[in-house]
Write a protein that holds these residues in place. Sequence first.
Motif, short mmCIF file in Angstrom:
data_model
loop_
_atom_site.label_atom_id
_atom_site.label_comp_id
_atom_site.label_asym_id
_atom_site.label_seq_id
_atom_site.Cartn_x
_atom_site.Cartn_y
_atom_site.Cartn_z
N VAL A 142 0.68 -0.94 -0.06
CA VAL A 142 -0.09 -0.09 -0.02
C VAL A 142 0.87 1.24 0.07
O VAL A 142 1.75 1.48 0.89
CB VAL A 142 -0.88 0.16 1.28
N LEU A 143 0.59 2.14 -0.79
CA LEU A 143 1.44 3.37 -0.74
C LEU A 143 0.35 4.53 -0.05
O LEU A 143 -0.92 4.64 -0.46
CB LEU A 143 1.51 4.01 -2.13
N LEU A 144 0.73 5.15 0.87
CA LEU A 144 0.20 6.32 1.84
C LEU A 144 0.36 7.69 1.08
O LEU A 144 1.71 8.11 1.00
CB LEU A 144 0.55 6.13 3.29
N ARG A 145 -0.46 8.23 0.61
CA ARG A 145 -0.48 9.61 0.10
C ARG A 145 -1.27 10.78 0.99
O ARG A 145 -2.40 10.42 1.24
CB ARG A 145 -0.80 9.67 -1.40
N THR A 146 -0.89 11.68 1.07
CA THR A 146 -1.28 13.01 1.74
C THR A 146 -2.37 13.49 0.61
O THR A 146 -2.20 13.67 -0.51
CB THR A 146 -0.63 14.07 2.24
N PHE A 147 -3.68 13.94 1.10
CA PHE A 147 -4.63 14.72 0.37
C PHE A 147 -5.00 15.82 1.40
O PHE A 147 -5.54 15.64 2.50
CB PHE A 147 -5.75 13.80 -0.18
N THR A 148 -5.20 16.91 0.88
CA THR A 148 -5.63 18.18 1.45
C THR A 148 -6.64 18.90 0.62
O THR A 148 -7.18 19.97 1.15
CB THR A 148 -4.45 19.08 1.51
N THR A 149 -7.20 18.60 -0.56
CA THR A 149 -8.17 19.10 -1.23
C THR A 149 -8.98 17.79 -2.11
O THR A 149 -8.69 16.75 -1.99
CB THR A 149 -7.80 19.92 -2.42
N GLN A 150 -9.99 18.23 -2.42
CA GLN A 150 -11.09 17.36 -3.05
C GLN A 150 -10.52 16.82 -4.37
O GLN A 150 -10.64 15.45 -4.67
CB GLN A 150 -12.29 18.02 -3.49
N ASP A 151 -9.94 17.75 -5.08
CA ASP A 151 -9.04 17.37 -6.33
C ASP A 151 -8.07 16.00 -6.05
O ASP A 151 -7.97 14.95 -6.79
CB ASP A 151 -8.54 18.42 -7.09
N LEU A 158 -7.97 14.10 -3.68
CA LEU A 158 -8.78 13.00 -2.98
C LEU A 158 -9.43 12.36 -4.63
O LEU A 158 -9.27 10.89 -4.37
CB LEU A 158 -9.92 13.28 -2.09
N ASP A 159 -9.93 12.97 -5.07
CA ASP A 159 -10.31 12.44 -6.31
C ASP A 159 -9.30 11.68 -7.27
O ASP A 159 -9.41 10.73 -7.87
CB ASP A 159 -11.10 13.39 -7.46
N GLY A 208 -5.24 -3.14 -12.35
CA GLY A 208 -4.07 -3.67 -11.55
C GLY A 208 -3.64 -2.53 -10.88
O GLY A 208 -2.21 -2.84 -10.34
N ALA A 209 -3.95 -1.52 -10.36
CA ALA A 209 -3.18 -0.63 -9.51
C ALA A 209 -3.09 -1.20 -8.08
O ALA A 209 -3.78 -1.86 -7.64
CB ALA A 209 -4.25 0.63 -9.33
N THR A 210 -1.93 -0.80 -7.47
CA THR A 210 -1.58 -1.12 -6.06
C THR A 210 -2.45 -0.07 -5.40
O THR A 210 -2.44 1.11 -5.46
CB THR A 210 -0.29 -1.15 -6.00
N PRO A 211 -3.02 -0.51 -4.26
CA PRO A 211 -4.02 -0.03 -3.29
C PRO A 211 -3.06 1.37 -2.84
O PRO A 211 -1.99 1.33 -2.40
CB PRO A 211 -4.44 -0.72 -2.14
N THR A 212 -3.73 2.51 -2.83
CA THR A 212 -3.15 3.90 -2.52
C THR A 212 -4.09 4.30 -1.24
O THR A 212 -5.43 4.34 -1.45
CB THR A 212 -3.14 4.85 -3.60
N CYS A 259 -14.10 12.76 6.03
CA CYS A 259 -15.52 12.06 5.85
C CYS A 259 -15.51 11.43 4.36
O CYS A 259 -15.87 10.34 4.09
CB CYS A 259 -16.65 12.73 6.08
N ALA A 260 -15.28 12.16 3.33
CA ALA A 260 -15.35 11.91 2.00
C ALA A 260 -14.24 10.98 1.65
O ALA A 260 -14.49 9.97 0.87
CB ALA A 260 -14.99 13.04 1.07
N GLY A 261 -12.95 10.91 2.17
CA GLY A 261 -12.03 9.93 2.07
C GLY A 261 -12.33 8.85 2.44
O GLY A 261 -12.12 7.72 1.96
N ALA A 262 -12.95 8.79 3.63
CA ALA A 262 -13.40 7.32 4.51
C ALA A 262 -14.26 6.61 3.46
O ALA A 262 -14.41 5.36 3.70
CB ALA A 262 -13.92 7.68 5.73
N MET A 263 -14.87 7.44 2.65
CA MET A 263 -16.00 6.65 1.68
C MET A 263 -15.40 6.28 0.41
O MET A 263 -16.19 5.27 -0.32
CB MET A 263 -17.20 7.66 1.47
N ALA A 264 -14.18 6.67 0.01
CA ALA A 264 -13.75 6.62 -1.33
C ALA A 264 -12.48 5.66 -1.26
O ALA A 264 -12.13 5.36 -2.33
CB ALA A 264 -13.37 7.97 -1.71
#
Length: 395
Positions: A90-99, A101-102, A112-116, A132-137
Motif C-alpha cells: 500500500v502507498l500512503l499519500r497525503t490529500f488536502t483538497t477534493q481534487d 482525493l479524487d 491492476g493498481a496497487t492500493p493507495t 469523511c469523503a476520504g473514508a467513503m472513497a
Amino acid sequence: MRFAWIDLREVPGPQLQAVVDAAVHTRMAGVLATDAELLATLPPTVTRVLIPGDPATDTAKKPGAKETKETKGADDSKQTKATAGAGWDVLLRTFTTQDELDALAAGNRAAGATPTAGFIDVRDDRTLRLSCAGAMALPYTVIHFADPTKIPLEIVLAAAESAEGKLLTTVADLEEAAIVFDVLERGSDGILYPPRTADEVFALARLLEATTPQLELATLTVESIQHVGLGDRVCVDTCSHFEEDEGILVGSYSSGFILCCSETHPLPYMPTRPFRVNAGALHSYTLGPENRTSYLSEVGSGHALLAVGADGRTRRVVVGRAKLESRPLLEIRAHAEDGQLVSLTVQDDWHVRVLGPGGKVLNVTELRTGDELLGYLATDKRHVGLPIGEFCKEF
C-alpha cells in the motif's frame, strides 16, 4: 476486528530491528515506513505500507506548493525504487483538497493498481468534511486529529458507517488507543501507532486481543435456603445499562458462581435501576475480565467486571460506585449436575433476584428446593484472584 499499523519513522535506530521483529511476531496488521528496502524484508503476513516522505511534510503534494525539479526527481526516484523492488503493498499519500482525493480514488480504480491510502490532518470543518469523503472513497484513510476532543472522530465514524474501506486514527500512546477503539462503541477500525521500543508493540498486541469470553453456563439446582442474620452486603452500580437477561456472577466459593440479576426489571415501591446489581455479601467473589476474581469488598469506582447474559455472552463493564450496607442475609446453596456445591449469600429481601435458565427472573425469598438457577463452574483455584495450580478446598 480492530487492528494496528506500526509506524517505524520515529523508532530509535538501536531499537528498529527489535520493533520490526515484535511487529512480525505479534502479527500486527501493517508496518509503515519510508524505506522500501526495509519493507521488502517483511513477510507477506504483514501489510507493507510505504510513505514517500512524511505525509505532513510532503511538500510536492501540498496545494500551492511549487514543485521543483529536485523535489519531483527525488519523489519519482523513490517510487521507481519501490516499484522495482515490489517491496510494498500500500502507498500512503497525503490529500488536502477534493481534487487530490479524487485523483487518489481514480488511481485505485485503475486496472491492476496497487492500493493507495490517504492521509489527512483534520484541523477545521473543511478538512473534517474532506476526511469523511476520504473514508467513503479510499481503501484506507489515515486521519490525524489536531484537537484532543473525540467529537471529530465520532463525526467521521458516523459518516463512514457504510464505507467498505478502513479508517485508521493516529494515536500517541496506548491510553489514547484504548479510547479511540471505544468511540461510538464501534471505534476506529484501526490505529497508526508510533512505538519507541519492542515492549510497546507487545503491550499494543495485548490491547488488541483484549476481548471477553463466551462462558458456558451451568444449570444449578437449589438444595437449601437459610436465613443467616445480619451482615454487610454490596450493591454494585456500574456505568452501563444492563439488558434484561444480564447480571454479574457472584459466589462464596471461587469455584462456583450464581448469575445475580440487575435491577432492570420493575419493582414495587421503588424505581428500576438498570445499572445496579444487588450482588451479595462483602466476602463474595465476583468474576471480572481476564479470568480474574475480586472480592465484593474490593470492588469500587473504576473497577472492571463482566456483565454476563443468560446465554453466556459477556462484556466488560466499569463500576461507578459500590455501596455497602448492613442488611439481613440469606444463604442459597445449590449444586451442579455433578454434585459440585455452589453457595451465594445475598440480602434477604424480595427485590433481590437471580436468573434461571432462559433468563427467568427469580426473587431470592421465593426460591424453593429443586428450583433451577444459572451459574458458572470454574475449574481454577485462586490466589489473590488469579488462577493458580495448587491444592485449595473451600467449604
